[in-house]
Write a protein that holds these residues in place. Structure first.
Motif, short mmCIF file in Angstrom:
data_model
loop_
_atom_site.label_atom_id
_atom_site.label_comp_id
_atom_site.label_asym_id
_atom_site.label_seq_id
_atom_site.Cartn_x
_atom_site.Cartn_y
_atom_site.Cartn_z
N GLY A 82 -9.85 8.81 4.47
CA GLY A 82 -9.12 8.83 3.45
C GLY A 82 -9.89 9.93 2.25
O GLY A 82 -10.81 10.44 2.67
N ALA B 141 0.90 -1.19 0.11
CA ALA B 141 0.04 -0.06 -0.25
C ALA B 141 0.97 1.22 0.00
O ALA B 141 1.70 1.28 0.72
CB ALA B 141 -0.81 0.00 1.31
N SER C 46 -0.52 5.94 5.33
CA SER C 46 -0.98 4.66 5.42
C SER C 46 -0.36 3.90 6.55
O SER C 46 -0.98 3.07 6.98
CB SER C 46 -1.15 4.04 4.12
N GLN D 2 -6.08 5.69 4.88
CA GLN D 2 -6.92 4.64 5.26
C GLN D 2 -6.35 3.50 4.44
O GLN D 2 -7.07 2.25 4.89
CB GLN D 2 -8.48 4.77 4.65
N ALA D 3 -5.35 3.42 3.63
CA ALA D 3 -5.14 2.12 2.90
C ALA D 3 -4.47 1.07 3.75
O ALA D 3 -4.76 -0.08 3.07
CB ALA D 3 -4.03 2.62 1.82
N ASN E 169 -7.71 -0.94 3.99
CA ASN E 169 -7.71 -1.71 2.85
C ASN E 169 -6.89 -2.75 2.51
O ASN E 169 -7.60 -4.04 2.37
CB ASN E 169 -7.79 -0.80 1.87
N VAL F 181 -2.18 -1.84 -3.47
CA VAL F 181 -3.31 -0.87 -3.06
C VAL F 181 -2.69 0.86 -3.22
O VAL F 181 -1.87 1.19 -2.52
CB VAL F 181 -3.58 -0.81 -1.67
N CYS G 101 3.17 -1.25 4.11
CA CYS G 101 2.55 0.02 3.81
C CYS G 101 3.81 0.93 4.01
O CYS G 101 4.58 1.25 5.07
CB CYS G 101 1.51 0.40 4.75
N MET H 269 -5.05 5.56 -2.06
CA MET H 269 -6.10 5.49 -1.01
C MET H 269 -5.87 6.31 0.11
O MET H 269 -6.76 6.30 1.01
CB MET H 269 -6.69 4.16 -0.76
N CYS I 10 0.72 5.70 -1.38
CA CYS I 10 0.02 6.90 -2.18
C CYS I 10 1.19 7.81 -2.61
O CYS I 10 0.51 8.70 -3.41
CB CYS I 10 -1.22 7.26 -1.72
#
Length: 352
Positions: free
Chosen positions: A339, A115, A314, A150-151, A154, A144, A175, A147, A117
Motif C-alpha cells: 500500500g 475497510a 483492499s 493492504q487494508a 490491517n 480502516v 472490505c 490504507m 479507501c
C-alpha cells in the motif's frame, strides 16, 4: 490465549463487466508514442474481466464510458463520485453479507470493521449494515480508511487482536471498494494504467475463536525506505488521485528478500504451501515471485483472481483467501499486500 480463526469469506462484484469498455476508452486517451506503449501494456495485463457499478457505454470507443467519463475534460467532480459511492455501496455490501449468512449471524456480532479507501460518508457503511442485518446497537465499530490495497490485512489484524483479548468476540470484517469511481482525465501512461487494472468488489469475513477455516498465526508490517512516493493516494477536486509508479515492481523485487524473515515468521519460505498475494497487477505478482524465489505455480490463485476481477484494492486479497478456503488444501500460508508508503502487510495462516 485462545486461537483465532477466519471462519469464512463471502465475495460479491457488481453485475457490469467493463474491462473492454475501460480498455478502449483509455486507449483513446493515450497519445502518439504512448499509444503504442499502452497497447503493449494492455496485451500484457493478464486481465480477462472486471466489474463496476457503472454500466458501460455502447459502442466501445465512443468517447464516453459508463455515462460517467467523457473525453475532453468532462470527468465528474469529487462530490458526484462520493454520491455514487453512497448510493451503490450498500447493495454490493448486502450481496456479500447475505452470502456470508449474516441474516442469521447478525444478532451475535460484537464488532464490525469496515475497510475502504474509495468512499467516505458519515453515517457510514457500518451504520447501514447494522440497520440492514439486525446487528446489536452496541456493536463496536471501526473503520480502516485510506490504507489502499493492504487494508484487508490491517482489518484482519485488528480482528485478530480483538478475539485474542476477548475470546467470545465475533468480528465482522467488510472490505468494499468502488475503484472505478476514481478514474482520472489524463494522457499520462502511468495514470492510464489505472484504466487497465482497477475494478469494484466487496468481501466479507467472520473472525472468531471457533476452530474452523483459516487459523490466523500472526502478522508483520514493514515500511520500505526511500519509496514513499511510489504509491500515493490523495483526495482531489476530481475524485481520489492515485499515483502508481512503474518503479513499484522493481522496488518490491529488491526489498522482499530482506523482508522475508518478517513475512514467514521464522517458519521458512519452503514451509509455506499457500501464497495469497494481492494481485496489484501482473508485474507486481512477477516481482513477488522473483523477490521471494517462489515456485512457478505459487501465485496461481492470485493470478486467477487478477484475470477474473482485476485489482479491487483492499477486497482483492480476500478474494484470493476465499478461493484457498474453498479449495481446502491443508498447509501453512502467507497473505501479502502492499500500500501507500510504499509498505507491506503480511498475515501468516494455516489451513487445517
Amino acid at each position: 490465549m485462545k486461537e483465532v480463526f477466519l471462519n469464512r469469506i463471502a465475495t460479491a462484484v457488481p453485475r457490469h463487466q467493463v474491462h473492454g469498455a475501460f480498455r478502449a476508452f483509455a486507449a483513446a486517451q493515450a497519445l502518439g508514442r504512448d499509444s503504442r506503449a499502452f497497447a503493449r501494456m494492455a496485451a500484457r495485463a493478464d486481465i480477462a474481466s472486471r466489474h463496476s457499478v457503472l454500466e458501460p457505454s455502447a459502442p466501445e470507443g465512443s468517447g464516453t464510458v459508463c455515462g460517467f467519463y467523457r473525453q475532453g475534460g468532462q470527468f465528474p467532480g469529487t462530490r458526484a463520485r462520493m454520491a455514487r459511492w453512497e448510493a451503490e455501496a450498500p447493495d454490493l455490501a448486502g450481496a456479500a453479507l447475505r452470502r456470508l449468512g449474516l441474516e442469521q449471524e447478525g444478532p451475535g456480532i460484537t464488532h464490525i470493521i469496515v475497510a475502504t479507501c474509495t468512499g467516505f460518508v458519515a453515517p457510514g457503511l457500518d451504520r447501514q449494515i447494522i440497520a440492514g442485518f439486525d446487528l446489536p446497537l452496541n456493536v463496536e465499530r471501526t473503520t480502516v480508511g485510506f490504507m489502499g490495497c493492504q487494508a484487508a490485512i490491517n482489518a484482519l489484524k485488528l480482528a485478530w487482536h480483538i478475539v485474542r483479548s476477548e475470546p467470545e468476540a465475533r468480528v465482522l470484517v467488510v472490505c468494499l471498494e468502488l475503484c472505478t469511481l476514481h478514474l482520472q482525465d489524463t494522457t499520462a501512461l502511468e495514470q492510464l494504467l489505472c484504466f487497465l487494472l482497477f475494478a469494484d468488489g466487496c468481501a466479507a469475513a467472520l473472525v472468531t475463536s471457533d476452530p474452523a477455516g483459516l487459523r490466523l498465526e500472526g502478522f508483520a508490517s514493514q515500511v520500505i525506505p526511500a519509496a514513499a512516493d511510489q504509491i500515493t493516494w490523495r483526495i482531489g477536486d476530481a475524485g481520489f488521485d492515485m499515483t502508481l509508479s512503474g518503479m513499484v515492481p522493481f522496488t518490491l523485487a529488491h526489498a522482499l528478500p530482506d523482508l522475508a524473515p518478517a513475512l514467514h515468521g521464522g517458519r521458512g519460505l519452503a514451509q509455506m504451501r499457500h501464497w495469497a498475494v494481492h494481485p496489484g497487477g501482473r508485474s507486481i505478482l512477477d516481482a513477488v515471485a522473483h523477490g521471494l524465489d517462489l515456485p512457478d505455480d505459487a501465485l496461481s490463485t492470485s493470478r486467477d483472481v487478477l484475470s477474473d476481477h482485476g485489482n479491487m484494492s483492499s477486497a482483492t486479497v480476500m478474494f484470493v483467501l476465499a478461493r484457498m478456503l474453498a479449495a481446502g488444501r491443508p498447509g501453512h500460508g502467507c497473505a501479502l499486500a502492499f500500500g501507500p508508503g510504499l509498505s507491506a502487510e503480511a498475515m501468516r495462516f494455516e489451513l487445517g
